[in-house]
Design a protein around this motif. Structure first.
Motif, PDB file in Angstrom:
ATOM      1  N   THR A 142       0.824  -1.208   0.000  1.00  0.00           N
ATOM      2  CA  THR A 142       0.000   0.000   0.000  1.00  0.00           C
ATOM      3  C   THR A 142       0.860   1.261   0.000  1.00  0.00           C
ATOM      4  N   TRP A 149      -0.033   6.527  -6.742  1.00  0.00           N
ATOM      5  CA  TRP A 149      -1.248   7.339  -6.764  1.00  0.00           C
ATOM      6  C   TRP A 149      -0.902   8.823  -6.854  1.00  0.00           C
ATOM      7  N   LEU A 189      -2.550  -2.851  -5.012  1.00  0.00           N
ATOM      8  CA  LEU A 189      -3.668  -3.126  -4.098  1.00  0.00           C
ATOM      9  C   LEU A 189      -4.167  -4.560  -4.219  1.00  0.00           C
ATOM     10  N   THR A 190      -3.994  -5.155  -5.378  1.00  0.00           N
ATOM     11  CA  THR A 190      -4.465  -6.531  -5.588  1.00  0.00           C
ATOM     12  C   THR A 190      -3.318  -7.529  -5.728  1.00  0.00           C
ATOM     13  N   TYR A 220     -11.634   6.851  -5.821  1.00  0.00           N
ATOM     14  CA  TYR A 220     -11.878   5.554  -5.187  1.00  0.00           C
ATOM     15  C   TYR A 220     -10.586   4.981  -4.617  1.00  0.00           C
ATOM     16  N   GLN A 221      -9.499   5.082  -5.385  1.00  0.00           N
ATOM     17  CA  GLN A 221      -8.226   4.554  -4.906  1.00  0.00           C
ATOM     18  C   GLN A 221      -7.749   5.292  -3.665  1.00  0.00           C
ATOM     19  N   GLU A 223      -9.644   6.652  -1.399  1.00  0.00           N
ATOM     20  CA  GLU A 223     -10.466   6.161  -0.284  1.00  0.00           C
ATOM     21  C   GLU A 223      -9.999   4.788   0.163  1.00  0.00           C
ATOM     22  N   GLU A 224      -9.623   3.942  -0.789  1.00  0.00           N
ATOM     23  CA  GLU A 224      -9.152   2.598  -0.469  1.00  0.00           C
ATOM     24  C   GLU A 224      -7.811   2.656   0.275  1.00  0.00           C
ATOM     25  N   LEU A 225      -6.934   3.531  -0.146  1.00  0.00           N
ATOM     26  CA  LEU A 225      -5.645   3.673   0.532  1.00  0.00           C
ATOM     27  C   LEU A 225      -5.830   4.199   1.955  1.00  0.00           C
ATOM     28  N   THR A 226      -6.758   5.124   2.123  1.00  0.00           N
ATOM     29  CA  THR A 226      -7.050   5.635   3.468  1.00  0.00           C
ATOM     30  C   THR A 226      -7.588   4.525   4.354  1.00  0.00           C
ATOM     31  N   ALA A 227      -8.464   3.709   3.804  1.00  0.00           N
ATOM     32  CA  ALA A 227      -9.037   2.602   4.574  1.00  0.00           C
ATOM     33  C   ALA A 227      -7.970   1.578   4.967  1.00  0.00           C
ATOM     34  N   ARG A 228      -6.917   1.483   4.170  1.00  0.00           N
ATOM     35  CA  ARG A 228      -5.848   0.531   4.454  1.00  0.00           C
ATOM     36  C   ARG A 228      -4.698   1.142   5.251  1.00  0.00           C
TER      37      ARG A 228
END
Length: 241
Positions: A142, A149, A189-190, A220-221, A223-228
């Motif tokens: 990440t 990003w 991320l995957t 979206y990415q 937000e996903e990075l923040t969540a991780r």
């Protein structure tokens, strides 16, 4: 990440590319036999799905620095050749390191067709890289995704600004950069690696994304990075963490 294939690939020496690969190997061995440890093919020829438009991607492993052939890119008998040269120590070190371009590098580490490799160096490198991936922590992936990003977001923002100034040619170049780095974010991320740039943007769904769509993907990415646990924005002190 794609499954690790142990499919046995055979080199078709009756094709112009297969014949050229053998000729290149023989020429290198004849001239630098004491300096070259291994010679292999990467890319589509290593996977056994090359076509008439494919390059011959040759990698030469030397025992010591500044020995063996020089790296080169040119056509030979009308066929594009990409000749890369590295030492065994340097090549193994690269395979044991995660970088911001890992999704574009891993395929070479994992899938190489050996043309000459008496000590099974390519197999050892593959095992070393797979061990690295097995031991790598999620935050390492990440963290590298966030770096990509930032590049994608910056290129996208500049493309938007250039479009407003009617500089569409420059904007198109920046959009291509933004799409590629957005694809690399998705790869991290995957834990997915790609064969080449076209494969990366195609399989992550950003190849045809316009400015608005790419902006939504980057949102979206983020937000996903923040969540991780890797937010893309923060206070000044966070820059040094």
């Amino acid at each position: 990440m794609p499954e690790n294939e142990d499919v046995i690939v055979e080199l078709d020496t009756t094709t112009p590319r297969g014949s050229l690969a053998i000729r290149l190997r023989d020429a290198i061995q004849e001239r630098w036999s004491a300096e070259v440890q291994a010679i292999g093919l990467c890319g589509s020829m290593a996977h056994g799905d090359d076509t008439d438009s494919s390059d011959v991607n040759l990698v030469v492993i030397t025992f010591r620095p500044r020995t063996g052939p020089k790296p080169a890119r040119r056509k030979v008998d009308g066929i594009p050749v990409d000749l890369r040269v590295t030492t065994a120590e340097e090549g193994m070190g690269q395979a044991r390191l995660l970088t911001t371009h890992w999704p574009m590098q891993a395929d070479t580490y994992i899938t190489t067709f050996a043309l000459h490799d008496p000590q099974e160096w390519f197999k050892t490198r593959r095992e070393a890289h797979l061990s690295l991936l097995a031991e790598a922590r999620p935050m390492e992936f990440t963290g590298l995704a966030r770096q990509n990003w930032a590049v994608a977001n910056s290129a996208h923002a500049r493309a938007v600004r250039l479009t407003q100034w009617y500089d569409t040619d420059a904007a198109l170049i920046l959009m291509a950069e933004a799409r590629l780095h957005a694809a690399l974010v998705a790869g991290f991320l995957t834990r997915t690696y790609f064969r080449n740039t076209a494969d990366a943007v195609k399989h992550t769904g950003v190849a045809a994304a316009d400015m608005q769509e790419l902006g939504a993907i980057l949102k979206y990415q983020a937000e996903e990075l923040t969540a991780r646990g890797r937010p893309v924005d923060g206070r000044l002190g966070a820059l040094f963490d």
